[in-house]
Motif scaffolding. Structure first.
Motif, PDB file in Angstrom:
ATOM      1  N   SER B 423       0.868  -1.172   0.000  1.00  0.00           N
ATOM      2  CA  SER B 423       0.000   0.000   0.000  1.00  0.00           C
ATOM      3  C   SER B 423       0.908   1.226   0.000  1.00  0.00           C
ATOM      4  N   VAL B 424       0.713   2.076  -0.962  1.00  0.00           N
ATOM      5  CA  VAL B 424       1.577   3.261  -1.090  1.00  0.00           C
ATOM      6  C   VAL B 424       0.730   4.510  -0.854  1.00  0.00           C
ATOM      7  N   ASP B 425       1.154   5.311   0.126  1.00  0.00           N
ATOM      8  CA  ASP B 425       0.409   6.539   0.457  1.00  0.00           C
ATOM      9  C   ASP B 425       1.144   7.756  -0.066  1.00  0.00           C
ATOM     10  N   PHE B 426       0.433   8.575  -0.775  1.00  0.00           N
ATOM     11  CA  PHE B 426       0.977   9.873  -1.194  1.00  0.00           C
ATOM     12  C   PHE B 426       0.209  10.951  -0.446  1.00  0.00           C
ATOM     13  N   ILE B 427       0.936  11.776   0.267  1.00  0.00           N
ATOM     14  CA  ILE B 427       0.268  12.892   0.964  1.00  0.00           C
ATOM     15  C   ILE B 427       0.746  14.186   0.326  1.00  0.00           C
ATOM     16  N   LEU B 428      -0.169  14.847  -0.322  1.00  0.00           N
ATOM     17  CA  LEU B 428       0.158  16.097  -1.000  1.00  0.00           C
ATOM     18  C   LEU B 428       0.296  17.207   0.047  1.00  0.00           C
ATOM     19  N   PRO B 429       1.398  17.933   0.050  1.00  0.00           N
ATOM     20  CA  PRO B 429       1.575  18.958   1.114  1.00  0.00           C
ATOM     21  C   PRO B 429       0.721  20.205   0.877  1.00  0.00           C
ATOM     22  N   LEU B 430      -0.522  19.964   0.632  1.00  0.00           N
ATOM     23  CA  LEU B 430      -1.479  21.052   0.382  1.00  0.00           C
ATOM     24  C   LEU B 430      -2.735  20.786   1.191  1.00  0.00           C
ATOM     25  N   ARG B 431      -3.434  21.851   1.533  1.00  0.00           N
ATOM     26  CA  ARG B 431      -4.714  21.667   2.207  1.00  0.00           C
ATOM     27  C   ARG B 431      -5.805  21.514   1.148  1.00  0.00           C
ATOM     28  N   SER B 432      -6.835  20.750   1.473  1.00  0.00           N
ATOM     29  CA  SER B 432      -7.880  20.509   0.481  1.00  0.00           C
ATOM     30  C   SER B 432      -8.619  21.781   0.088  1.00  0.00           C
ATOM     31  N   ASP B 433      -8.629  22.774   1.030  1.00  0.00           N
ATOM     32  CA  ASP B 433      -9.317  24.027   0.701  1.00  0.00           C
ATOM     33  C   ASP B 433      -8.417  24.984  -0.090  1.00  0.00           C
ATOM     34  N   GLY B 434      -7.211  24.564  -0.348  1.00  0.00           N
ATOM     35  CA  GLY B 434      -6.288  25.372  -1.166  1.00  0.00           C
ATOM     36  C   GLY B 434      -5.638  26.510  -0.406  1.00  0.00           C
ATOM     37  N   LYS B 435      -5.967  26.649   0.891  1.00  0.00           N
ATOM     38  CA  LYS B 435      -5.419  27.775   1.665  1.00  0.00           C
ATOM     39  C   LYS B 435      -3.986  27.470   2.094  1.00  0.00           C
ATOM     40  N   MET B 436      -3.136  28.449   2.022  1.00  0.00           N
ATOM     41  CA  MET B 436      -1.756  28.288   2.505  1.00  0.00           C
ATOM     42  C   MET B 436      -1.572  29.262   3.682  1.00  0.00           C
ATOM     43  N   MET B 437      -1.663  28.720   4.902  1.00  0.00           N
ATOM     44  CA  MET B 437      -1.533  29.573   6.080  1.00  0.00           C
ATOM     45  C   MET B 437      -0.073  29.610   6.516  1.00  0.00           C
ATOM     46  N   TYR B 438       0.251  30.603   7.316  1.00  0.00           N
ATOM     47  CA  TYR B 438       1.585  30.631   7.904  1.00  0.00           C
ATOM     48  C   TYR B 438       1.569  29.822   9.200  1.00  0.00           C
ATOM     49  N   THR B 439       2.662  29.146   9.483  1.00  0.00           N
ATOM     50  CA  THR B 439       2.743  28.361  10.711  1.00  0.00           C
ATOM     51  C   THR B 439       2.684  29.307  11.902  1.00  0.00           C
ATOM     52  N   ARG B 440       1.750  29.015  12.813  1.00  0.00           N
ATOM     53  CA  ARG B 440       1.552  29.890  13.964  1.00  0.00           C
ATOM     54  C   ARG B 440       2.656  29.669  14.989  1.00  0.00           C
ATOM     55  N   SER B 441       3.279  30.762  15.443  1.00  0.00           N
ATOM     56  CA  SER B 441       4.272  30.605  16.510  1.00  0.00           C
ATOM     57  C   SER B 441       3.531  30.250  17.793  1.00  0.00           C
ATOM     58  N   PHE B 442       4.136  29.416  18.587  1.00  0.00           N
ATOM     59  CA  PHE B 442       3.402  28.880  19.721  1.00  0.00           C
ATOM     60  C   PHE B 442       4.314  28.678  20.924  1.00  0.00           C
ATOM     61  N   GLU B 443       3.845  29.125  22.061  1.00  0.00           N
ATOM     62  CA  GLU B 443       4.583  28.889  23.313  1.00  0.00           C
ATOM     63  C   GLU B 443       3.680  28.087  24.236  1.00  0.00           C
ATOM     64  N   ALA B 444       4.228  27.013  24.770  1.00  0.00           N
ATOM     65  CA  ALA B 444       3.392  26.111  25.576  1.00  0.00           C
ATOM     66  C   ALA B 444       3.727  26.210  27.055  1.00  0.00           C
ATOM     67  N   LYS B 445       2.772  25.834  27.869  1.00  0.00           N
ATOM     68  CA  LYS B 445       3.034  25.635  29.300  1.00  0.00           C
ATOM     69  C   LYS B 445       2.365  24.333  29.712  1.00  0.00           C
ATOM     70  N   ILE B 446       2.882  23.786  30.772  1.00  0.00           N
ATOM     71  CA  ILE B 446       2.402  22.469  31.190  1.00  0.00           C
ATOM     72  C   ILE B 446       1.458  22.600  32.385  1.00  0.00           C
ATOM     73  N   LEU B 447       0.454  21.775  32.414  1.00  0.00           N
ATOM     74  CA  LEU B 447      -0.441  21.702  33.570  1.00  0.00           C
ATOM     75  C   LEU B 447      -0.345  20.268  34.084  1.00  0.00           C
ATOM     76  N   PRO B 448       0.409  20.047  35.143  1.00  0.00           N
ATOM     77  CA  PRO B 448       0.704  18.670  35.559  1.00  0.00           C
ATOM     78  C   PRO B 448      -0.523  17.819  35.850  1.00  0.00           C
ATOM     79  N   THR B 449      -1.564  18.445  36.393  1.00  0.00           N
ATOM     80  CA  THR B 449      -2.722  17.638  36.753  1.00  0.00           C
ATOM     81  C   THR B 449      -3.920  17.945  35.861  1.00  0.00           C
ATOM     82  N   GLY B 450      -3.630  18.581  34.765  1.00  0.00           N
ATOM     83  CA  GLY B 450      -4.733  18.928  33.877  1.00  0.00           C
ATOM     84  C   GLY B 450      -5.629  19.963  34.499  1.00  0.00           C
TER      85      GLY B 450
END
Lengths: 301, 580
Positions: B423-450
């Protein structure tokens, strides 16, 4: 004479000064508590945008009816109203031309289109409209076999859940916090009354000496008690003023601390005039507790 | 008893009554403040998941946090962590405040056929009087949305989730007002996983690219959700350094004629890559007696050179069209290539054939329509050249193949070894809606107990209740001190006598301090019990599915510590004043 009694009051064990101090602390605390936290929530509630509309199971308002229609073995939500134009203007936000059948964007598929045979597909509005078929009222009555339910859409902030519900949420939070404050207020009355009674008992010893001294000066008891009442009243009022002053300093300080320690946005708050009702009640209650003990100890005994 | 007699039973009794009354007020205030504070916070903030999670650093609540879903996938692909993106929203279910969670968070999520079907927590369902099949009106705090939803199941958890609504992902996203590439939080199986994820997510990594390209091209770094992480124009020889966060990225070179996926990177450390791209490549067509008709994307016919029955083209990298026997086939050419047209479809009799399935999807998982698939043997024999939609099945003999997929100028090449069913999978690096967004910068923090105790929402309540809690505790000490010192001061003459009679300190301690401590503790405990009774009796606004008070009865006895401390302080003060 008044000046003389005042001097006598502030000498002795200093219980009267303590009384003044206690009242000031209590009232400052009460004011801070009633101003800063609930005031903060109130400010937040004022900042919360007004809802676009309110939805409720109870009238009055514009009625919308909903029920499920079986389309190719799948249930589809159908909505309608006797006043469809106005109802959809609430949900979609503008007046749009509706046909007998309008299909929501999320339920738009060939089976639905074939089943209804006609109708226009609506743009997505991120609402119940997206997942439903809007039918003309006559058609709705003909198509829906099951009993249908009713909702009311309102423009005013009446009973019901606002959309978006941030308004209801802040209103609910405010309700809960204010309710809790009322309970605290009652506790405060209890604590303050008992404390002032104790202070009254303690200052009765000093007052007995004042009475002995003034008796030697051939002053009438009525005049002396009037003076005592005036002095106590002035002390209470002074306590109130000091309380307001303290609260005006404490409240911004608390908010500054909260801003730097916990990152809460700073909203400048000082005691507001409307809190005077609660404070006067508390002040006179404390004065009453104090004087009743003084009278009981000095005259009755 | 002797000590109490010395102090006077009347005075002690009246003090006890006073302390009892005061302790009712104090314990009621302290207990309810803490209850409201923690109860609301726990309700609004989310249940104790027992699983750690990460959320957006600047967000004050899990309900306001927005986190790219691709991070969870990247953490799984790159670090092998079990990370689950979850959408959370806060709203009203038939007028009752309820946290709304993406149902995928459940251990056994339902395969919901209807997009507006929900799962209700048992307690919430009981409160609303709803059962399976009933309708509920769902509104969102943050969005201008209202939905009529159907209860698919009522679930009992025996924890705070009994007050929750679990909705399908799409509905939860609509209620939260986020796109399908976003979630609220990422949940982990263990604290170690969350810490490791945070460690990797909190820094940028260097991607050093040594390139040698014959023409000016645009180099794009595409994240796993199809967003654009970085873009640079490059030409000639050189080095380009990109600083990007952890993730699974694809490097795409855009030549103007084709979009070529040159590499894919699992970035979790600084790495160095090489890119060699010829400006022009050679396409050789063999086994073709007549001059082939090759056209570029603009329809211009290209002229070949002929050397010993081989038609040779020097052409820029791109997608070309070749007319063979009246049929037009698409040939993506990204490197030197040989194509044999003669015996492409003949099969060798001795070799076994295997079923090979080709799947082509967009990066968001949707099927790609009208993609062009070319299968050639390793020696250049054209086997299949066809337009496919999502799925294609072929039977190939043992051997090595070059498979090329092209769509909208994008060219994906794969080498395929057939030695069994594949089985060969091809994943096209495009979104189905054709939109090309910029990668959102992201800063995370942890919540140990949710659990986010410092959320904006809980802080609102916290600021309202914390002040009460602290000031009432201070006031309680002041009032207790005042009452107890009054008792001791009123008995000063008795103490004076005890001092003159030279009673030992031990006797004073045993006869006065200890009995008073026990009695005061009793008064305080009685006060606490009475306040618990009052708390149960008092009406509370029904905005929550459960009462905000009475959660922790122990809190209603905390004031007894203040009471005994006040007694000790007054006793020590008296002791030092009278006996020293």
């Amino acid at each position: 004479m008044f000046k003389y009694i005042m001097k006598l009051f502030f000498r002795g064990s200093g219980n009267l000064k303590r009384y003044l101090f206690m009242i000031a602390i209590f009232e400052a605390t009460l004011l801070t508590l009633s101003t800063v936290p609930s005031g903060y929530v109130e400010v937040v509630s004022k900042l919360t945008p007004k809802p676009n509309f309110v939805v409720s199971y109870n009238g009055p308002g514009i009625e919308i009816y909903f029920a499920y229609v079986d389309v190719g073995g799948e249930e589809v939500l159908a909505i309608s109203s006797k006043n469809l134009r106005e109802a959809t203007s609430f949900l979609i936000g503008n007046n749009i031309e509706l046909k007998d059948v309008s299909i929501g964007c999320k339920v738009n598929n060939p089976i639905i289109r074939k089943y209804f045979g006609r109708g226009n597909v609506l743009k997505c509005v991120e609402n119940l409209v997206d997942y439903s078929i809007i039918l003309d009222w006559t058609l709705f009555q003909q198509m829906v076999k099951t009993p249908y339910k009713k909702l009311y859409l309102k423009s005013l902030q009446e009973e019901g859940v606002s959309v978006p519900s941030a308004w209801t949420f802040t209103k609910d939070l405010l309700l809960l916090v204010n309710h809790h404050h009322r309970i605290i207020y009652i506790c405060f009355i209890l604590v303050l009354s008992v404390s002032c009674s104790i202070l009254g008992l303690k200052s009765a010893v000093d007052l007995r000496q004042v009475l002995i001294l003034t008796k030697e000066m051939h002053m009438s008891f009525q005049k002396i008690f009037l003076c005592i009442f005036i002095v106590s009243l002035l002390a209470t009022l002074a306590g109130m003023v000091v309380g307001y002053g303290l609260a005006s300093v404490i409240a911004p300080l608390v908010l500054i601390c909260l801003k730097y320690l916990l990152g809460i946005p700073y909203v400048y708050l000082i005691p507001v005039a409307t809190t005077i009702d609660d404070v006067i009640l508390l002040a006179f209650l404390s004065l009453g507790s104090y004087l009743s003990m003084v009278i009981w100890k000095t005259i009755v005994k | 008893m002797i000590g109490l007699k010395l102090l006077g039973f009347g005075k002690v009794a009246s003090t006890l009554i006073l302390l009892y009354l005061i302790s009712i007020g104090v314990s009621l205030t302290i207990g309810t403040s803490y209850d409201v504070l923690t109860g609301l916070e726990a309700f609004i903030q989310g249940f104790e998941l027992g699983k750690p999670l990460i959320m957006e650093k600047s967000a004050k609540s899990i309900y306001t946090s927005i986190i790219p879903t691709r991070l969870a996938n990247d953490l799984e692909t790159v670090l092998g962590l079990n990370a689950k993106p979850v959408v959370t929203a806060l709203g009203y279910a038939d007028g009752v405040l309820a946290p709304i969670w993406d149902q995928s968070v459940l251990t056994h999520p339902l395969d919901m056929i209807n997009a507006t079907g929900i799962i209700l927590g048992k307690h919430l369902a009981d409160k609303l009087g709803k059962r399976q099949g009933d309708d509920i009106l769902l509104t969102s705090v943050l969005r201008n949305s209202v939905y009529i939803v159907k209860v698919v199941e009522v679930k009992e958890f025996n924890d705070p989730r009994d007050n929750y609504v679990f909705a399908p992902s799409k509905l939860a996203r609509a209620l939260r007002g986020i796109q399908d590439t976003e979630a609220s939080i990422i949940m982990f199986e263990s604290q170690r996983d969350a810490e490791q994820a945070l460690k990797y997510l909190s820094q940028l990594y260097e991607l050093r690219l040594n390139y040698d390209v014959g023409v000016e091209v645009k180099l794009r770094i595409i994240a796993s959700d199809g967003s654009l992480a970085s873009e640079k124009k490059i030409s000639g020889k050189g080095v380009e350094v990109f600083r990007i966060p952890l993730g699974y990225y694809q490097l795409i070179v855009s030549t103007g004629y084709a979009e070529i996926i040159v590499d894919s990177v699992k970035l979790k450390d600084s790495i160095e890559l090489s890119l060699n791209l010829q400006g022009t490549v050679t396409l050789k067509i063999l086994d073709c007696p007549e001059e082939p008709k090759l056209m570029d994307a603009n329809g211009k016919i290209l002229r070949p050179e002929r050397v010993n029955n081989v038609w040779s083209y020097r052409i820029p990298v791109g997608v070309y069209f070749l007319n063979v026997g009246g049929h037009e086939i698409r040939i993506p050419v990204v490197s030197d290539q040989e194509l044999r047209l003669g015996k492409g479809l003949e099969k060798e009799k001795n070799l076994e054939s295997y079923r090979v399935v080709f799947q082509v999807r967009y990066i968001d998982g949707k099927q790609v329509e009208d993609a062009y698939l070319t299968i050639a043997s390793s020696d250049g024999r054209l086997i299949t050249s066809t337009t496919i939609t999502g799925f294609y099945e072929s039977y190939l003999q043992n051997g090595l193949y070059n498979v090329t997929l092209s769509k909208s100028g994008y060219v994906l090449k794969k080498k395929l070894i057939v030695d069994g069913e594949k089985s060969v999978d091809f994943i096209l690096p495009l979104r189905s809606d054709g939109k090309m967004m910029y990668t959102r910068s992201f800063e995370a923090k942890i919540l140990p107990t949710g659990y986010d105790s410092m959320s904006m929402i809980s802080i609102m309540v916290l600021s309202a209740e914390l002040g009460i809690l602290i000031t009432v505790s201070i006031l309680a000490v002041l009032v207790y001190l005042s009452i107890i010192s009054h008792l001791f001061e009123s008995c000063s003459s008795e103490f004076e006598k005890l001092r003159e009679l030279r009673f030992s300190i031990g006797f004073i301690f045993k006869s006065i301090y200890l009995p008073l401590s026990i009695l005061f503790l009793l008064a305080g405990t009685l006060g606490g019990l009475s306040s618990i009774y009052f708390v149960e009796m008092i009406y509370w606004p029904q905005i929550l599915p459960s009462r905000p008070v009475g959660l922790n009865p122990l809190l209603y006895f905390v004031h007894t510590v203040l009471l005994v401390s006040s007694l000790t302080h007054s006793y020590l003060k008296l002791y030092y004043r009278k006996w020293f």
